[in-house]
Design an enzyme around this catalytic site. Sequence first.
Site, mmCIF file in Angstrom:
data_model
loop_
_atom_site.group_PDB
_atom_site.id
_atom_site.type_symbol
_atom_site.label_atom_id
_atom_site.label_comp_id
_atom_site.label_asym_id
_atom_site.label_seq_id
_atom_site.Cartn_x
_atom_site.Cartn_y
_atom_site.Cartn_z
ATOM 1 N N ASP A 131 0.823 -1.209 0.000
ATOM 2 C CA ASP A 131 0.000 0.000 0.000
ATOM 3 C C ASP A 131 0.863 1.269 0.000
ATOM 4 N N CYS A 188 -24.745 -12.238 -7.526
ATOM 5 C CA CYS A 188 -24.911 -11.563 -6.229
ATOM 6 C C CYS A 188 -24.708 -10.048 -6.371
ATOM 7 N N CYS A 191 -23.501 -6.468 -1.766
ATOM 8 C CA CYS A 191 -22.672 -5.334 -1.325
ATOM 9 C C CYS A 191 -23.183 -4.024 -1.911
ATOM 10 N N CYS A 195 -24.509 -0.870 0.605
ATOM 11 C CA CYS A 195 -23.698 0.344 0.810
ATOM 12 C C CYS A 195 -24.623 1.535 1.078
ATOM 13 N N CYS A 211 -17.567 7.122 -0.409
ATOM 14 C CA CYS A 211 -17.259 5.950 0.427
ATOM 15 C C CYS A 211 -16.885 6.383 1.852
ATOM 16 N N CYS A 238 -14.783 1.572 7.005
ATOM 17 C CA CYS A 238 -16.147 1.028 6.920
ATOM 18 C C CYS A 238 -16.030 -0.407 6.431
ATOM 19 N N CYS A 241 -19.762 -3.321 3.213
ATOM 20 C CA CYS A 241 -19.836 -4.139 1.987
ATOM 21 C C CYS A 241 -19.134 -5.486 2.170
ATOM 22 N N CYS A 245 -20.889 -9.726 2.578
ATOM 23 C CA CYS A 245 -20.459 -10.610 1.482
ATOM 24 C C CYS A 245 -20.541 -12.075 1.916
HETATM 25 C C1 B12 Z 1 -7.067 4.003 -3.180
HETATM 26 C C2 B12 Z 1 -7.385 2.906 -2.194
HETATM 27 C C3 B12 Z 1 -8.548 3.013 -1.453
HETATM 28 C C4 B12 Z 1 -9.603 4.094 -1.742
HETATM 29 C C5 B12 Z 1 -10.380 3.709 -3.022
HETATM 30 C C6 B12 Z 1 -10.956 2.278 -2.970
HETATM 31 C C7 B12 Z 1 -10.859 1.523 -4.268
HETATM 32 N N1 B12 Z 1 -11.783 0.617 -4.439
HETATM 33 O O1 B12 Z 1 -9.946 1.713 -5.056
HETATM 34 C C8 B12 Z 1 -10.442 4.078 -0.422
HETATM 35 C C9 B12 Z 1 -9.881 5.101 0.541
HETATM 36 C C10 B12 Z 1 -11.935 4.326 -0.583
HETATM 37 C C11 B12 Z 1 -10.120 2.680 0.093
HETATM 38 C C12 B12 Z 1 -10.942 2.000 0.952
HETATM 39 C C13 B12 Z 1 -10.688 0.718 1.418
HETATM 40 N N2 B12 Z 1 -9.527 0.055 1.332
HETATM 41 CO CO1 B12 Z 1 -8.097 0.635 0.173
HETATM 42 N N3 B12 Z 1 -6.662 0.922 -1.092
HETATM 43 C C14 B12 Z 1 -6.504 1.814 -2.024
HETATM 44 C C15 B12 Z 1 -5.206 1.536 -2.805
HETATM 45 C C16 B12 Z 1 -4.117 2.464 -2.285
HETATM 46 C C17 B12 Z 1 -5.304 1.661 -4.330
HETATM 47 C C18 B12 Z 1 -6.531 0.955 -4.976
HETATM 48 C C19 B12 Z 1 -6.690 1.369 -6.412
HETATM 49 O O2 B12 Z 1 -5.794 1.184 -7.226
HETATM 50 N N4 B12 Z 1 -7.825 1.987 -6.746
HETATM 51 C C20 B12 Z 1 -8.043 2.512 -8.078
HETATM 52 C C21 B12 Z 1 -9.247 1.890 -8.754
HETATM 53 C C22 B12 Z 1 -9.229 2.181 -10.251
HETATM 54 O O3 B12 Z 1 -9.140 0.551 -8.641
HETATM 55 P P1 B12 Z 1 -10.228 -0.466 -8.096
HETATM 56 O O4 B12 Z 1 -11.359 0.062 -7.355
HETATM 57 O O5 B12 Z 1 -9.381 -1.459 -7.471
HETATM 58 O O6 B12 Z 1 -10.836 -0.893 -9.515
HETATM 59 C C23 B12 Z 1 -10.375 -2.071 -10.145
HETATM 60 C C24 B12 Z 1 -11.464 -3.134 -10.230
HETATM 61 O O7 B12 Z 1 -12.556 -2.833 -9.430
HETATM 62 C C25 B12 Z 1 -11.659 -3.354 -11.684
HETATM 63 N N5 B12 Z 1 -12.867 -3.002 -12.382
HETATM 64 C C26 B12 Z 1 -13.356 -1.807 -12.575
HETATM 65 N N6 B12 Z 1 -14.422 -1.872 -13.389
HETATM 66 C C27 B12 Z 1 -14.607 -3.159 -13.709
HETATM 67 C C28 B12 Z 1 -15.573 -3.774 -14.502
HETATM 68 C C29 B12 Z 1 -15.516 -5.139 -14.641
HETATM 69 C C30 B12 Z 1 -16.548 -5.774 -15.487
HETATM 70 C C31 B12 Z 1 -14.488 -5.885 -13.980
HETATM 71 C C32 B12 Z 1 -14.432 -7.365 -14.120
HETATM 72 C C33 B12 Z 1 -13.544 -5.240 -13.169
HETATM 73 C C34 B12 Z 1 -13.618 -3.885 -13.066
HETATM 74 O O8 B12 Z 1 -10.672 -2.638 -12.404
HETATM 75 C C35 B12 Z 1 -10.007 -1.716 -11.576
HETATM 76 C C36 B12 Z 1 -8.559 -1.874 -11.930
HETATM 77 O O9 B12 Z 1 -8.108 -3.200 -11.633
HETATM 78 C C37 B12 Z 1 -4.936 0.031 -2.410
HETATM 79 C C38 B12 Z 1 -3.426 -0.344 -2.311
HETATM 80 C C39 B12 Z 1 -2.800 -0.455 -3.685
HETATM 81 N N7 B12 Z 1 -1.706 0.232 -3.896
HETATM 82 O O10 B12 Z 1 -3.320 -1.131 -4.554
HETATM 83 C C40 B12 Z 1 -5.635 -0.103 -1.025
HETATM 84 C C41 B12 Z 1 -6.378 -1.422 -0.739
HETATM 85 C C42 B12 Z 1 -7.205 -1.755 -1.946
HETATM 86 N N8 B12 Z 1 -7.309 -1.069 0.373
HETATM 87 C C43 B12 Z 1 -7.497 -1.992 1.197
HETATM 88 C C44 B12 Z 1 -8.473 -1.957 2.230
HETATM 89 C C45 B12 Z 1 -8.359 -2.980 3.353
HETATM 90 C C46 B12 Z 1 -9.507 -1.024 2.175
HETATM 91 C C47 B12 Z 1 -10.810 -1.029 3.006
HETATM 92 C C48 B12 Z 1 -11.417 -2.420 3.154
HETATM 93 C C49 B12 Z 1 -10.517 -0.396 4.393
HETATM 94 C C50 B12 Z 1 -11.750 -0.222 5.264
HETATM 95 N N9 B12 Z 1 -12.258 -1.272 5.902
HETATM 96 O O11 B12 Z 1 -12.251 0.866 5.399
HETATM 97 C C51 B12 Z 1 -11.715 -0.081 2.165
HETATM 98 C C52 B12 Z 1 -12.594 -0.841 1.156
HETATM 99 C C53 B12 Z 1 -13.488 0.085 0.357
HETATM 100 C C54 B12 Z 1 -13.918 -0.535 -0.974
HETATM 101 N N10 B12 Z 1 -15.126 -1.046 -1.053
HETATM 102 O O12 B12 Z 1 -13.108 -0.556 -1.916
HETATM 103 C C55 B12 Z 1 -6.675 -3.227 0.890
HETATM 104 C C56 B12 Z 1 -7.646 -4.264 0.293
HETATM 105 C C57 B12 Z 1 -7.300 -5.707 0.614
HETATM 106 C C58 B12 Z 1 -8.211 -6.598 -0.196
HETATM 107 N N11 B12 Z 1 -8.549 -7.749 0.356
HETATM 108 O O13 B12 Z 1 -8.601 -6.273 -1.290
HETATM 109 C C59 B12 Z 1 -5.606 -2.670 -0.149
HETATM 110 C C60 B12 Z 1 -5.227 -3.637 -1.254
HETATM 111 C C61 B12 Z 1 -4.366 -2.305 0.693
HETATM 112 C C62 B12 Z 1 -3.551 -3.529 1.091
HETATM 113 N N12 B12 Z 1 -2.251 -3.527 0.779
HETATM 114 O O14 B12 Z 1 -4.002 -4.487 1.672
HETATM 115 N N13 B12 Z 1 -8.983 2.220 -0.402
HETATM 116 S S1 SF4 Z 2 -18.322 -8.888 -3.500
HETATM 117 FE FE1 SF4 Z 2 -19.428 -10.360 -2.210
HETATM 118 S S2 SF4 Z 2 -21.370 -9.297 -1.730
HETATM 119 FE FE2 SF4 Z 2 -20.439 -8.237 -3.482
HETATM 120 S S3 SF4 Z 2 -21.318 -9.184 -5.297
HETATM 121 FE FE3 SF4 Z 2 -19.393 -10.269 -4.890
HETATM 122 S S4 SF4 Z 2 -20.021 -12.028 -3.632
HETATM 123 FE FE4 SF4 Z 2 -21.722 -10.560 -3.548
HETATM 124 S S1 SF4 Z 3 -16.661 0.660 2.498
HETATM 125 FE FE1 SF4 Z 3 -18.730 1.268 3.185
HETATM 126 S S2 SF4 Z 3 -19.175 3.175 2.109
HETATM 127 FE FE2 SF4 Z 3 -17.388 2.248 1.082
HETATM 128 S S3 SF4 Z 3 -18.252 1.053 -0.588
HETATM 129 FE FE3 SF4 Z 3 -18.142 -0.346 1.153
HETATM 130 S S4 SF4 Z 3 -20.145 -0.152 2.195
HETATM 131 FE FE4 SF4 Z 3 -19.940 1.567 0.805
#
Ligand code: B12
Ligand code: SF4
Ligand code: SF4
Length: 317
Positions: A131, A188, A191, A195, A211, A238, A241, A245
């Site tokens: 990260d 499914c 999530c 949210c 978020c 948070c 989501c 799951c």
């Molecule tokens: C920025 C970031 C955040 C941001 C943005 C979240 C996000 N989803 O990106 C915020 C602050 C909101 C955040 C929150 C959280 N985070 Co964070 N975060 C990051 C970080 C630094 C970068 C992620 C990133 O590149 N985002 C950019 C966007 C473009 O990417 P993405 O959402 O992953 O989108 C991808 C897919 O969803 C997919 N996609 C998009 N559209 C489509 C469509 C289809 C059809 C398909 C198949 C796929 C697809 O493509 C994208 C590119 O691969 C990573 C560490 C790292 N360097 O990777 C940690 C990381 C993802 N976070 C982590 C954690 C623990 C969390 C939280 C759970 C913390 C919490 N409990 O509050 C939450 C979860 C929120 C959520 N639902 O995502 C962990 C996740 C571990 C895991 N098991 O995945 C990471 C990996 C850190 C780590 N080293 O462990 N985070």
């Molecule tokens: S991430 Fe978990 S809760 Fe969300 S669609 Fe996939 S299986 Fe269902």
């Molecule tokens: S971490 Fe909470 S606010 Fe963010 S996407 Fe998941 S349920 Fe929604």
Amino acid sequence: MVNNRSLAEDLKTRCKELGFVHVGIARAEELLEEGARLNAWLRNGFAGGMGWMGKREQERVDPGRVLPGVRSIVVVAMNYYTPASHSPEALKISRYAWGDDYHEVLGSRLTHVASWLENAVPGSSSRWYVDTGPVMEKAWAQRSGIGWIGKHATLITTTHGSWVFLGVLLTTAELMPDEPALDRCGTCTLCIEACPTKAIVDPYVVDARRCISYLTIEHRGELPAEFAGQLHGWIFGCDICQDVCPWNAKHSTETSEPAFSPREGMLNPDSAEIEDLDEVEFKARFRKSPLLRTRAEGMRRNIRAQQHGAGRAAHDP
Ligand code: B12
Ligand code: SF4
Ligand code: SF4
């Protein structure tokens, strides 16, 4: 000449000995599809105030720009689940932050992995991130077969659900790659429905600006009025989501890492005590905890925001 299959196996054994529950290997190449998605995410403004997400976009997409000559990407996952739960009436801190800061816990182990690999393949070099760098960790985790990115955008494993931290090691060594993981979300949508702020704007796409995790941890300054009363009891991160799951309901297993056991006050934070801490006291109270990220000022803002609105019950786990 070292056989890259047996080298990969030895490396995985070493990683498992260090406490990683999964280790996967991907071939290092440009992330074309994921890069396009990252670009769209950034252009849509979904990164909110996380300007650092866009600053090194090219490096995020192309690991060769991070480590010249990189051939393989090793991804590790560490389980952080403990069977504890929040006190029902307390304000909530997300599960990932209950114990010690994962950056340090995983980082110190990855330092060992890097030196092991550099010894095993003389002349190779490596660089690891937890990260902490311009690396798309979830994308590499999916490519290396560890798990898939769920519709809530966190990485899910079939063995430990999404309660895993990820770490990534780039290496110039050639290692036998694994097969990518398949998406197992199926039809499914739990999530997305759960949210409370509608932050999952499309399957797999989180608009960070909506978020609660972003708002409580990364957002600087006052919270936007639309969300100030909508934190649903969360003062740091948070888990909604992930809590809903089905993969987590079925596959959560207690971590063997004592570092992730809930520290005192994490399941029932005392808001009055926290509000009273100045920055220096806050640093001491939450030493080596992920909570340090918000600083005392951010945490006070989050606690104050709970007093603005209702809306705690409907989505609370
Ligand atoms: C920025 C970031 C955040 C941001 C943005 C979240 C996000 N989803 O990106 C915020 C602050 C909101 C955040 C929150 C959280 N985070 Co964070 N975060 C990051 C970080 C630094 C970068 C992620 C990133 O590149 N985002 C950019 C966007 C473009 O990417 P993405 O959402 O992953 O989108 C991808 C897919 O969803 C997919 N996609 C998009 N559209 C489509 C469509 C289809 C059809 C398909 C198949 C796929 C697809 O493509 C994208 C590119 O691969 C990573 C560490 C790292 N360097 O990777 C940690 C990381 C993802 N976070 C982590 C954690 C623990 C969390 C939280 C759970 C913390 C919490 N409990 O509050 C939450 C979860 C929120 C959520 N639902 O995502 C962990 C996740 C571990 C895991 N098991 O995945 C990471 C990996 C850190 C780590 N080293 O462990 N985070
Ligand atoms: S991430 Fe978990 S809760 Fe969300 S669609 Fe996939 S299986 Fe269902
Ligand atoms: S971490 Fe909470 S606010 Fe963010 S996407 Fe998941 S349920 Fe929604």
